[in-house]
Design a protein around this motif. Structure first.
Motif, short mmCIF file in Angstrom:
data_model
loop_
_atom_site.label_atom_id
_atom_site.label_comp_id
_atom_site.label_asym_id
_atom_site.label_seq_id
_atom_site.Cartn_x
_atom_site.Cartn_y
_atom_site.Cartn_z
N ASP A 1 7.37 11.34 3.12
CA ASP A 1 6.60 10.60 4.14
C ASP A 1 6.32 9.18 3.66
O ASP A 1 6.48 8.21 4.42
CB ASP A 1 5.24 11.27 4.42
CG ASP A 1 5.36 12.63 5.09
OD1 ASP A 1 6.36 12.89 5.79
OD2 ASP A 1 4.42 13.44 4.93
N GLU A 2 5.88 9.06 2.41
CA GLU A 2 5.50 7.74 1.90
C GLU A 2 6.74 6.84 1.76
O GLU A 2 6.67 5.64 2.05
CB GLU A 2 4.77 7.83 0.55
CG GLU A 2 3.53 8.73 0.52
CD GLU A 2 2.44 8.37 1.53
OE1 GLU A 2 2.58 7.38 2.27
OE2 GLU A 2 1.44 9.12 1.58
N ALA A 3 7.86 7.43 1.34
CA ALA A 3 9.09 6.64 1.24
C ALA A 3 9.50 6.15 2.64
O ALA A 3 9.96 5.02 2.82
CB ALA A 3 10.22 7.47 0.62
N ARG A 4 9.28 7.01 3.63
CA ARG A 4 9.56 6.60 5.02
C ARG A 4 8.64 5.45 5.43
O ARG A 4 9.07 4.49 6.06
CB ARG A 4 9.37 7.79 5.97
CG ARG A 4 9.76 7.49 7.41
CD ARG A 4 9.52 8.67 8.33
NE ARG A 4 8.13 8.76 8.78
CZ ARG A 4 7.63 8.09 9.82
NH1 ARG A 4 8.40 7.30 10.53
NH2 ARG A 4 6.36 8.23 10.16
N HIS A 5 7.35 5.55 5.06
CA HIS A 5 6.42 4.46 5.43
C HIS A 5 6.85 3.14 4.79
O HIS A 5 6.81 2.09 5.42
CB HIS A 5 4.98 4.80 5.01
CG HIS A 5 4.45 6.05 5.65
ND1 HIS A 5 3.31 6.68 5.24
CD2 HIS A 5 4.94 6.80 6.68
CE1 HIS A 5 3.10 7.76 5.98
NE2 HIS A 5 4.08 7.85 6.85
N VAL A 6 7.25 3.21 3.52
CA VAL A 6 7.74 1.99 2.86
C VAL A 6 8.93 1.44 3.66
O VAL A 6 9.00 0.25 3.96
CB VAL A 6 8.18 2.28 1.40
CG1 VAL A 6 8.87 1.05 0.79
CG2 VAL A 6 6.98 2.71 0.54
N GLY B 1 0.83 -1.21 0.00
CA GLY B 1 0.00 0.00 0.00
C GLY B 1 0.86 1.25 0.00
O GLY B 1 0.60 2.21 -0.73
N GLU B 2 1.92 1.23 0.79
CA GLU B 2 2.79 2.40 0.87
C GLU B 2 3.64 2.57 -0.40
O GLU B 2 3.95 3.69 -0.78
CB GLU B 2 3.70 2.31 2.11
CG GLU B 2 2.94 2.36 3.43
CD GLU B 2 2.22 3.69 3.66
OE1 GLU B 2 2.44 4.66 2.91
OE2 GLU B 2 1.41 3.73 4.60
N ARG B 3 4.00 1.47 -1.04
CA ARG B 3 4.71 1.61 -2.33
C ARG B 3 3.80 2.30 -3.34
O ARG B 3 4.26 3.11 -4.15
CB ARG B 3 5.13 0.23 -2.85
CG ARG B 3 6.36 -0.32 -2.15
CD ARG B 3 6.79 -1.63 -2.82
NE ARG B 3 8.02 -2.16 -2.25
CZ ARG B 3 8.66 -3.22 -2.74
NH1 ARG B 3 8.19 -3.85 -3.80
NH2 ARG B 3 9.78 -3.64 -2.18
N ASP C 1 0.99 11.31 9.93
CA ASP C 1 1.31 11.68 8.54
C ASP C 1 0.07 11.59 7.67
O ASP C 1 -0.23 12.51 6.89
CB ASP C 1 2.38 10.75 7.95
CG ASP C 1 3.75 10.91 8.59
OD1 ASP C 1 4.01 11.95 9.22
OD2 ASP C 1 4.57 9.98 8.44
N GLU C 2 -0.66 10.49 7.77
CA GLU C 2 -1.82 10.30 6.90
C GLU C 2 -2.89 11.35 7.17
O GLU C 2 -3.58 11.79 6.25
CB GLU C 2 -2.44 8.89 7.05
CG GLU C 2 -1.53 7.71 6.71
CD GLU C 2 -0.85 7.76 5.34
OE1 GLU C 2 -1.22 8.58 4.49
OE2 GLU C 2 0.09 6.98 5.13
N ARG C 3 -3.00 11.77 8.42
CA ARG C 3 -3.98 12.81 8.74
C ARG C 3 -3.65 14.09 7.95
O ARG C 3 -4.53 14.74 7.40
CB ARG C 3 -3.98 13.08 10.24
CG ARG C 3 -5.10 13.99 10.69
CD ARG C 3 -5.18 14.12 12.19
NE ARG C 3 -5.65 12.92 12.84
CZ ARG C 3 -5.00 12.26 13.80
NH1 ARG C 3 -3.84 12.70 14.23
NH2 ARG C 3 -5.50 11.18 14.34
FE LIG Z 1 1.65 6.34 3.78
#
Ligand SMILES: [Fe+2]
Ligand SMILES: [Fe+2]
Length: 294
Positions: A89-94, A59-61, A182-184
């Motif tokens: 942020d998304e790269a961090r989540h991955v 999902g994060e990718r 982050d998602e918020r």
């Molecule tokens: Fe994310």
């Protein structure tokens, strides 16, 4: 025009995120925190955690691919700037969820095979609907698909996992709380930016609504198969609790996740996400559509 995006500057991001709630975290959690010992003595439980974490990585990718793609099709610099912070942020989540797979014992050499083995095919389809819009450079549909639909779903899934992990796995709960924050922010941007664009391009409405219905269908199919596949490890967790005489509770929207069966959990998650979609889409001037069965 009011400066409605001033809350989304890089300066603001630095202060609230890396220098704020993420300060001193290590891969999203406190230094030294570990996965609970019990996970490593029980293959069923460990596999359940690996399976769900694989889907977080996938999902994060998708979120990383979408937010980075949207930087280039954004029509203004404030949006580009925000989406650049979101990309990080998304790269961090991955990275943090991938690190969790390693912490759970997946070897880096087996990462892609593990993701292929446990990844949910419905989630892959869900992401494809979105990435097709992004690849076409469709900013309006891309932001609705990413910042309202994908992140609305992610937000609720993270909150549910967080409720479930709080008592038994503080490491994972801490990792999740940073991503929830982050998602918020990402969902907030979607609402603020896209409402104005929908007014400007009302002809985009039908297409965005259709995309939401399609993505929602794939999402429900993802939930159905994920909860089904998680049933065995869920029951095992219950069995162990009983054996150890532990009684835990984990409330999520009125349902006690520590006691509920998987059908109840699936229902409360689907219900929560679809209600969120309705509210958020209403705010940006789109009409919620019933999911198209995948
Ligand atoms: Fe994310
Ligand atoms: Fe996000």
């Amino acid at each position: 025009m009011t400066n409605f995006l001033s809350g989304y500057s890089i300066q603001k991001w630095l202060e609230s995120c890396p220098q704020g709630y993420l300060e001193d975290t290590v891969y999203g959690h406190e230094a030294g925190e570990k996965e609970p010992e019990g996970l490593f003595d029980n293959e069923l439980l460990r596999e359940g955690q690996i399976r769900s974490t694989c889907n977080l990585v996938l999902g994060e990718r998708a979120a990383l691919a979408a937010s980075s793609g949207l930087v280039n099709c954004a029509p203004d610099y404030k949006s580009k700037t925000f989406l650049a912070t979101q990309t990080l942020d998304e790269a961090r989540h991955v990275e943090i969820f991938t690190q969790r797979l390693f912490d759970l014992g997946v070897s880096p050499a087996d990462l892609e095979d593990t993701l292929n083995e446990f990844g949910n095919p419905h989630l892959v389809k869900f992401a494809e609907v979105l990435l097709e819009k992004v690849d076409k450079g469709d900013f309006v549909a891309g932001v609705v698909g990413q910042n309202i639909v994908l992140e609305g779903m992610a937000f609720s899934v993270f909150e549910m996992l967080h409720a479930g992990a709080q008592e038994d796995n503080p490491k994972f709960a801490h990792t999740l709380s940073g991503t929830i924050a982050d998602e918020r922010r990402h969902v907030g941007f979607g609402e603020n930016r896209i409402g104005a664009l929908i007014k400007q391009y009302p002809e985009k409405k039908a297409e965005c609504e259709r995309m939401q219905a399609e993505m929602s269908g794939h999402m429900l199919a993802t939930f159905a198969s994920a909860f089904k596949e998680g049933e065995a490890s869920n029951e095992e967790a219950r069995r162990l609790q009983k054996e150890q005489g532990k009684e835990s509770h984990a409330m999520y929207h009125g349902v006690d996740l520590a006691q509920a069966d998987t059908a109840e959990m699936e229902a409360v998650l689907a219900d929560t996400v679809l209600k969120e979609f309705k509210t958020r889409l209403g705010r940006i001037g789109l009409e919620y559509q019933s999911p198209i069965a995948a």
